[in-house]
Design a protein around this motif. Sequence first.
Motif, PDB file in Angstrom:
ATOM      1  N   LYS A  12      23.535 -25.307   1.088  1.00  0.00           N
ATOM      2  CA  LYS A  12      23.257 -24.376   1.948  1.00  0.00           C
ATOM      3  C   LYS A  12      22.317 -23.356   1.372  1.00  0.00           C
ATOM      4  N   THR A  13      22.371 -23.000   0.378  1.00  0.00           N
ATOM      5  CA  THR A  13      21.389 -22.013  -0.429  1.00  0.00           C
ATOM      6  C   THR A  13      20.146 -22.838  -0.546  1.00  0.00           C
ATOM      7  N   ARG A  14      20.126 -23.954  -1.053  1.00  0.00           N
ATOM      8  CA  ARG A  14      19.010 -25.009  -1.320  1.00  0.00           C
ATOM      9  C   ARG A  14      18.221 -25.083  -0.005  1.00  0.00           C
ATOM     10  N   GLU A  15      19.269 -25.470   1.192  1.00  0.00           N
ATOM     11  CA  GLU A  15      18.592 -25.666   2.373  1.00  0.00           C
ATOM     12  C   GLU A  15      17.680 -24.417   3.005  1.00  0.00           C
ATOM     13  N   ARG A  16      18.481 -23.270   2.548  1.00  0.00           N
ATOM     14  CA  ARG A  16      17.772 -21.939   3.082  1.00  0.00           C
ATOM     15  C   ARG A  16      16.396 -21.651   2.461  1.00  0.00           C
ATOM     16  N   LYS A  21      10.453 -21.696   2.844  1.00  0.00           N
ATOM     17  CA  LYS A  21       9.433 -22.077   2.285  1.00  0.00           C
ATOM     18  C   LYS A  21       8.557 -22.661   3.407  1.00  0.00           C
ATOM     19  N   GLU A  22       9.099 -23.456   4.310  1.00  0.00           N
ATOM     20  CA  GLU A  22       8.448 -24.047   5.362  1.00  0.00           C
ATOM     21  C   GLU A  22       7.912 -23.259   6.249  1.00  0.00           C
ATOM     22  N   ALA A  23       8.710 -21.966   6.527  1.00  0.00           N
ATOM     23  CA  ALA A  23       8.430 -20.941   7.451  1.00  0.00           C
ATOM     24  C   ALA A  23       7.181 -20.143   6.905  1.00  0.00           C
ATOM     25  N   GLU A  24       7.071 -19.675   5.786  1.00  0.00           N
ATOM     26  CA  GLU A  24       6.244 -19.096   5.041  1.00  0.00           C
ATOM     27  C   GLU A  24       4.783 -20.038   5.359  1.00  0.00           C
ATOM     28  N   ALA A  25       4.868 -21.317   4.978  1.00  0.00           N
ATOM     29  CA  ALA A  25       3.795 -22.232   5.310  1.00  0.00           C
ATOM     30  C   ALA A  25       3.174 -22.268   6.714  1.00  0.00           C
ATOM     31  N   ASN A  26       4.007 -22.247   7.705  1.00  0.00           N
ATOM     32  CA  ASN A  26       3.590 -22.074   9.082  1.00  0.00           C
ATOM     33  C   ASN A  26       3.249 -21.006   9.428  1.00  0.00           C
ATOM     34  N   ARG A  27       3.532 -19.755   8.918  1.00  0.00           N
ATOM     35  CA  ARG A  27       3.291 -18.503   9.190  1.00  0.00           C
ATOM     36  C   ARG A  27       1.363 -18.482   8.723  1.00  0.00           C
TER      37      ARG A  27
END
Length: 60
Positions: A12-16, A21-27
């Motif tokens: 779960k920690t790895r998936e979070r 990281k993906e959210a930062e790229a999308n922002r």
Amino acid sequence: MGDVVNLNRFRKTRERAERAKEAEANRARFGRTKAEKERDRKEAERRTQTLDGHRLDDES
């Protein structure tokens, strides 16, 4: 002996971290402020009005 590791917590920690990281790229890619959106909307409206104002009526 090694430490006991809870695999679910590790997973779960790895998936979070991956989602963050993906959210930062999308922002960075898609995120725009409200002011930027409003500026672009007004610019598009201005271009449309200018173009429509120069339209020639071709009614014969």
